[in-house]
Write an enzyme that holds these catalytic residues in place. Sequence first.
Site, PDB file in Angstrom:
ATOM      1  N   GLU A  97       0.845  -1.201   0.000  1.00 16.03           N
ATOM      2  CA  GLU A  97       0.000   0.000   0.000  1.00 16.03           C
ATOM      3  C   GLU A  97       0.881   1.252   0.000  1.00 16.03           C
ATOM      4  O   GLU A  97       2.006   1.231   0.507  1.00 16.03           O
ATOM      5  CB  GLU A  97      -0.934  -0.074   1.233  1.00 16.03           C
ATOM      6  CG  GLU A  97      -1.791   1.132   1.503  1.00 16.03           C
ATOM      7  CD  GLU A  97      -2.817   1.449   0.434  1.00 16.03           C
ATOM      8  OE1 GLU A  97      -2.465   1.426  -0.756  1.00 16.03           O
ATOM      9  OE2 GLU A  97      -3.958   1.787   0.796  1.00 16.03           O
ATOM     10  N   ASP A  98       0.355   2.325  -0.559  1.00 15.87           N
ATOM     11  CA  ASP A  98       1.120   3.573  -0.611  1.00 15.87           C
ATOM     12  C   ASP A  98       1.263   4.214   0.768  1.00 15.87           C
ATOM     13  O   ASP A  98       2.341   4.612   1.176  1.00 15.87           O
ATOM     14  CB  ASP A  98       0.483   4.570  -1.607  1.00 15.87           C
ATOM     15  CG  ASP A  98      -1.017   4.787  -1.387  1.00 15.87           C
ATOM     16  OD1 ASP A  98      -1.591   4.206  -0.433  1.00 15.87           O
ATOM     17  OD2 ASP A  98      -1.621   5.539  -2.174  1.00 15.87           O
ATOM     18  N   ASP A 101      -3.085   5.461   7.042  1.00 18.88           N
ATOM     19  CA  ASP A 101      -3.546   6.652   7.748  1.00 18.88           C
ATOM     20  C   ASP A 101      -4.361   6.194   8.966  1.00 18.88           C
ATOM     21  O   ASP A 101      -3.788   5.913  10.011  1.00 18.88           O
ATOM     22  CB  ASP A 101      -4.356   7.483   6.754  1.00 18.88           C
ATOM     23  CG  ASP A 101      -4.757   8.832   7.287  1.00 18.88           C
ATOM     24  OD1 ASP A 101      -4.290   9.211   8.360  1.00 18.88           O
ATOM     25  OD2 ASP A 101      -5.551   9.537   6.616  1.00 18.88           O
ATOM     26  N   PHE A 150      -1.103  16.388   3.932  1.00 18.94           N
ATOM     27  CA  PHE A 150      -1.516  15.681   2.726  1.00 18.94           C
ATOM     28  C   PHE A 150      -0.325  15.563   1.777  1.00 18.94           C
ATOM     29  O   PHE A 150       0.272  16.556   1.386  1.00 18.94           O
ATOM     30  CB  PHE A 150      -2.689  16.382   2.040  1.00 18.94           C
ATOM     31  CG  PHE A 150      -3.413  15.452   1.116  1.00 18.94           C
ATOM     32  CD1 PHE A 150      -4.363  14.565   1.614  1.00 18.94           C
ATOM     33  CD2 PHE A 150      -3.101  15.411  -0.236  1.00 18.94           C
ATOM     34  CE1 PHE A 150      -5.000  13.660   0.770  1.00 18.94           C
ATOM     35  CE2 PHE A 150      -3.736  14.512  -1.078  1.00 18.94           C
ATOM     36  CZ  PHE A 150      -4.689  13.639  -0.579  1.00 18.94           C
ATOM     37  N   ARG A 163       0.132  11.661  -9.358  1.00 21.79           N
ATOM     38  CA  ARG A 163       0.633  10.296  -9.136  1.00 21.79           C
ATOM     39  C   ARG A 163       1.981  10.070  -9.821  1.00 21.79           C
ATOM     40  O   ARG A 163       2.766   9.235  -9.426  1.00 21.79           O
ATOM     41  CB  ARG A 163      -0.355   9.258  -9.700  1.00 21.79           C
ATOM     42  CG  ARG A 163      -1.677   9.175  -8.977  1.00 21.79           C
ATOM     43  CD  ARG A 163      -2.402   7.906  -9.411  1.00 21.79           C
ATOM     44  NE  ARG A 163      -3.820   7.937  -9.100  1.00 21.79           N
ATOM     45  CZ  ARG A 163      -4.344   7.588  -7.924  1.00 21.79           C
ATOM     46  NH1 ARG A 163      -3.563   7.192  -6.956  1.00 21.79           N
ATOM     47  NH2 ARG A 163      -5.645   7.626  -7.727  1.00 21.79           N
TER      48      ARG A 163
END
Length: 172
Positions: A97-98, A101, A150, A163
């Site tokens: 996963e990137d 959170d 963010f 991206r």
Amino acid sequence: MKPKLKILITEEQIRQKVAELAKKISNYYRKKQPLLIVGILKGSAIFLSDLIRKLTISCEVDFISVRSYDGTSSTGVVQLILDLYDNPVGKHILIVEDIIDTGRTLKFLKTNLLTRKAKSVKICVLLNKKCKRKTKIKVDYKGFDVPDKFVVGYGLDYNEKYRNLPYVAILE
Ligand code: IMP
Ligand code: MG
């Protein structure tokens, strides 16, 4: 006002970290086969493609897609919108996963894959926002801790943009 990008993690730092993670993963899974690497679309695609090219062991690759609804409640619901092509039964799975959170996405997927009789499920994330965790979940392989800002780039988007940046940046 035009959004401003502030580089947080450079291409070179990412390259080094990916090599380091791939080495650890290769060592661990050398005798744990079959290994299925599962990328969560779309954010993990770039990290995953760099990571698997540094592995020195055999693996299969598949993708899954989820959507998380936060709405007004604090519970946050995760929904599977695209399932695996392959059958997870009896496979050692590494979810890639990137960013983690709240942890809800990964918690949901890990539980889902274990229920479907994967032999083991571990988690690898490039970025970790640890202060926002809403659920208890173990991250087995982690790239970088990031502040509660963010971030975009290297697969991560803001409204589907950014991206393709080769680095990770804070969107201001
Ligand atoms: P959670 O851990 O379930 O809260 O969700 C993690 C998901 O939220 C990631 O897969 C990203 O898609 C998204 N996300 C969280 N923080 C960021 C960020 O800073 N930039 C881009 N996407 C983010
Ligand atoms: Mg994501």
